[in-house]
Write an enzyme that holds these catalytic residues in place. Sequence first.
Site, PDB file in Angstrom:
ATOM      1  N   ASP A 151       0.911  -1.236  -0.162  1.00 17.40           N
ATOM      2  CA  ASP A 151       0.045   0.011   0.032  1.00 17.40           C
ATOM      3  C   ASP A 151       0.883   1.072  -0.059  1.00 17.40           C
ATOM      4  O   ASP A 151       2.059   1.211  -0.430  1.00 17.40           O
ATOM      5  CB  ASP A 151      -0.917  -0.020   1.236  1.00 17.40           C
ATOM      6  CG  ASP A 151      -2.172   0.616   0.956  1.00 17.40           C
ATOM      7  OD1 ASP A 151      -2.131   1.852   0.348  1.00 17.40           O
ATOM      8  OD2 ASP A 151      -3.011   0.487   1.586  1.00 17.40           O
ATOM      9  N   HIS A 153       2.027   1.964  -3.147  1.00 20.83           N
ATOM     10  CA  HIS A 153       1.136   2.927  -4.047  1.00 20.83           C
ATOM     11  C   HIS A 153       1.820   4.350  -3.907  1.00 20.83           C
ATOM     12  O   HIS A 153       1.106   5.204  -4.027  1.00 20.83           O
ATOM     13  CB  HIS A 153      -0.215   2.731  -3.239  1.00 20.83           C
ATOM     14  CG  HIS A 153      -1.055   1.680  -3.441  1.00 20.83           C
ATOM     15  ND1 HIS A 153      -2.045   1.126  -2.920  1.00 20.83           N
ATOM     16  CD2 HIS A 153      -0.277   0.361  -3.934  1.00 20.83           C
ATOM     17  CE1 HIS A 153      -2.588  -0.159  -3.187  1.00 20.83           C
ATOM     18  NE2 HIS A 153      -1.292  -0.516  -3.861  1.00 20.83           N
TER      19      HIS A 153
END
Length: 393
Positions: free
Chosen positions: A214, A237
């Site tokens: 993430d 991310h």
Amino acid sequence: MEIVLRVVFFVSFLYFGFVRGGDYNVLDFGAKGDGETDDSKAFVKAWKTMCGDDDGNTKTLLIPSGQTFLLQSLQFHGPCGSSSVVQMNGNIVAPVDKRAWLDNKTPNWIVFVSINGLTIIGVGTINGFGSSFWEETIDKRPTALEFRNCNNLNISGITSIDSPRNHISINNCDKVMISNIQLFAPEKSPNTDGINISFSTNVSISNSIIGTGDDCIALKTGSVNINITEVVCGPGHGISIGSLGDNGQKAKVQNVHVTHSTFNKTTNGARIKTWQGGEGYAKHIYFEHITIIDAMNPIIIDQQYKDKGRHGLESKKNSADVAISNVKFIDFRGTTSNEKIITLNCSKIKPCKNIVLNDINITTMNGEKSTIDCSSVVGNSDSSVVTADCFKI
Ligand SMILES: *[C@@H]1O[C@H](CO)[C@@H](O)[C@H](O)[C@H]1NC(C)=O
Ligand SMILES: *[C@@H]1O[C@H](CO)[C@@H](O)[C@H](O)[C@H]1NC(C)=O
Ligand SMILES: *[C@@H]1O[C@H](CO)[C@@H](O)[C@H](O)[C@H]1NC(C)=O
Ligand SMILES: *[C@@H]1O[C@H](CO)[C@@H](O)[C@H](O)[C@H]1NC(C)=O
Ligand SMILES: *[C@@H]1O[C@H](CO)[C@@H](O)[C@H](O)[C@H]1NC(C)=O
Ligand SMILES: *[C@@H]1O[C@H](CO)[C@@H](O)[C@H](O)[C@H]1NC(C)=O
Ligand SMILES: *[C@@H]1O[C@H](CO)[C@@H](O)[C@H](O)[C@H]1NC(C)=O
């Protein structure tokens, strides 16, 4: 006579044995360090003894090298009598299967609360063995290291791998220095943010490597005066401001400097994401001297952020938004794996203001023409890739 000597010996061991040169060695408090015995009680006992010692000198909780300590969920509570150091030379592991976690009061794994003056340093590794949690819903997964209500926190040297959820969460802290740490989880592991910061001020993160499933770093509301430098991010991310304004929340993020950092095969690079229907602001945000290696969406502002299972505030959706202003993206170079190098998807209600894009040299991997996407942006750019109509609103 012999008995007297023994008693004297025993008493002096109690006195000096526990506290060798100011160190509180977890082994002296009953920790086994065999990777199988639950050492939580010994760690908490060592911490409490150290924390209660208030002669004003810095105290060290020693986690010795060459050993692995199994810990269940636990809390290290302050305030303490003196500044504390956790010297993490050895390794820490969680139970390998989620069914072996004991019931606990805290939702997170290793939690530090209300400590003024804490340094965590060492070459030890923390392994959360999170994979058995990764199919669970997010609220059933513990964060590996949580810091709450702290002042003067230093974290340096350590490695955290495979957290069930975020690796490090910083909440309501002031003056935090994080350097030379490594955080790793597989690209596909859900919500394994590297570092998640909220309601915290004066935070610096430097010289660290973060590769997770993430955000490498997520700055949530209340993040003020944050410096991030020489961070290598990927997979993951990207470094995100947000998401902000979830459920109509009032966001407040300002003075963020991300410099000399690299995005390596990430799904986003420099990102700001806000929900529709939020309030507040994200301002004075600088991303400078950024290297992009085969990453998607190197520069992205999304004021219409959506995430499955969560939502903005429907009732305010067409009347409010988090205001984004004074954002600079300067000196970005490298390659992107999709053709869209810049996405500035701003709000019609609150256009992004004073957005600067200078010295942008990002090319596509396959040499195809790159594209940019702008809506509701006020700003300027010196780069030929950013055409003037980006700033037409
Ligand atoms: C944190 O590290 C910095 C620089 O190494 C040092 O100046 C500061 O005193 C440290 N803070 C604590 C609480 O140990
Ligand atoms: C980030 O950290 C805060 C505070 O610890 C927590 O409440 C929040 O849920 C975290 N966010 C995510 C996405 O994990
Ligand atoms: C953060 O740092 C600034 C500048 O050093 C200082 O004025 C402020 O008191 C610190 N803490 C907070 C909570 O802003
Ligand atoms: C962030 O960097 C700026 C510029 O180098 C510096 O003035 C400021 O003190 C730094 N703040 C923190 C929290 O490290
Ligand atoms: C980028 O990631 C790849 C693995 O995906 C790795 O081999 C390479 O060394 C990384 N580059 C940098 C500059 O970190
Ligand atoms: C952009 O980067 C490429 C690859 O590094 C380089 O060949 C080119 O000269 C650069 N263009 C500008 C305008 O700096
Ligand atoms: C901006 O976001 C909206 C809502 O998600 C979407 O419909 C639109 O296509 C996006 N525009 C761009 C330029 O990405």
